[in-house]
Design an enzyme around this catalytic site. Structure first.
Site, short mmCIF file in Angstrom:
data_model
loop_
_atom_site.label_atom_id
_atom_site.label_comp_id
_atom_site.label_asym_id
_atom_site.label_seq_id
_atom_site.Cartn_x
_atom_site.Cartn_y
_atom_site.Cartn_z
CD GLU A 1 1.65 3.59 5.18
OE1 GLU A 1 1.30 2.49 5.62
OE2 GLU A 1 2.64 3.75 4.42
CG ASP B 1 -3.23 -5.67 10.05
OD1 ASP B 1 -2.74 -6.80 9.95
OD2 ASP B 1 -2.75 -4.66 9.48
#
Length: 256
Positions: free
Chosen positions: A27, A214
């Site tokens: 990230e 998700d």
């Protein structure tokens, strides 16, 4: 000067120092490249900790991106609330930021309007796995709090907004699910409420930007969907955080 007067004064001075807390190297690195940051070779943190600081000047801002690093025993990203709390505390002590940004990926709930790749700004944070069934301690465990309000930022980028629920597990037990529903959360992560707790200790405003990897209430296994979407969603997060930093440049807290 009273604390309220100090906070009011800080709201009206230009933001100069930002700390960005990001849990995973995957990230962090796209944002390091976008903001042209470099790894600090003279760490401001205690000797022996794995925490990594990337630093640089971006427009009129000093940017400090803090990644908790790899766990010394297991060699994986130091995710979760413990590392997040520690690096947020240490970053405040060493860098005294005007603003903290906690950026990262999160699970989202389709029932609340979340889709893969959406980037949310959190309006509220709370924990969902600190169960203390004793009066008042139960509310302390949940630790629900409002985040720093940024109406102009929200409007500028048409970001989705929602409540964030934090816990130390990637999956969701039935107990966690009930708590997340009680928290009215749209997104869930493993760091946000911990960062918020420390930021509140020092009255430092904090913005939470979370990109959905998700769908928690979907039909795919969470670990599989998370890994499948991580790289693409991280790119979306990078673009959004860079735009947000651009927007912040030259502004006071009260203008966000």
């Amino acid at each position: 000067m009273a604390p309220s007067e100090t906070l009011s004064a800080s709201q009206e001075k230009p933001i100069s120092t930002i700390v960005i807390i990001i849990a995973m190297q995957t990230e962090a690195l796209p944002l390091v490249n976008s903001l042209q940051l470099v790894e600090d070779k003279n760490p401001v943190f205690p000797q022996g900790v794995p925490w990594v600081r990337y630093v640089g000047s971006y427009k009129d801002l000093q940017i400090n991106l803090i990644w908790p690093g790899k766990d010394s025993l297991f060699g994986v990203d130091s995710v979760g609330t413990v590392s997040a709390s520690l690096v947020t505390y240490a970053s405040f002590q060493a860098l005294n930021p005007d603003l903290i940004i906690n950026a990262g990926t999160a699970g989202g709930f389709k029932a609340k309007g979340a889709n893969i790749g959406d980037v949310f700004i959190a309006t509220d944070v709370a924990f969902h796995d600190r169960r203390i069934p004793i009066p008042v301690f139960d509310q302390y465990g949940i630790g629900a709090r409002k985040t720093f309000s940024t109406p102009n930022l929200l409007k500028e980028f048409d970001l989705k907004a929602g409540k964030l629920s934090t816990g130390d597990s990637l999956d969701m037990s039935t107990y966690d699910e009930a708590a997340i529903l009680a928290n009215d959360a749209t997104i869930k992560d493993m760091e946000g409420a911990a960062v918020a707790y420390v930021a509140d200790l020092f009255s430092v405003p904090c913005i939470f930007l979370k990109a959905v990897t998700d769908i928690v209430d979907g039909d795919k296994p969470t670990p599989e969907e998370f890994l499948q979407n991580l790289v693409a969603v991280t790119a979306a997060l990078d673009r959004t955080v860079t735009k947000v930093v651009d927007f912040i440049s030259g502004k006071c807290l009260s203008e966000l």
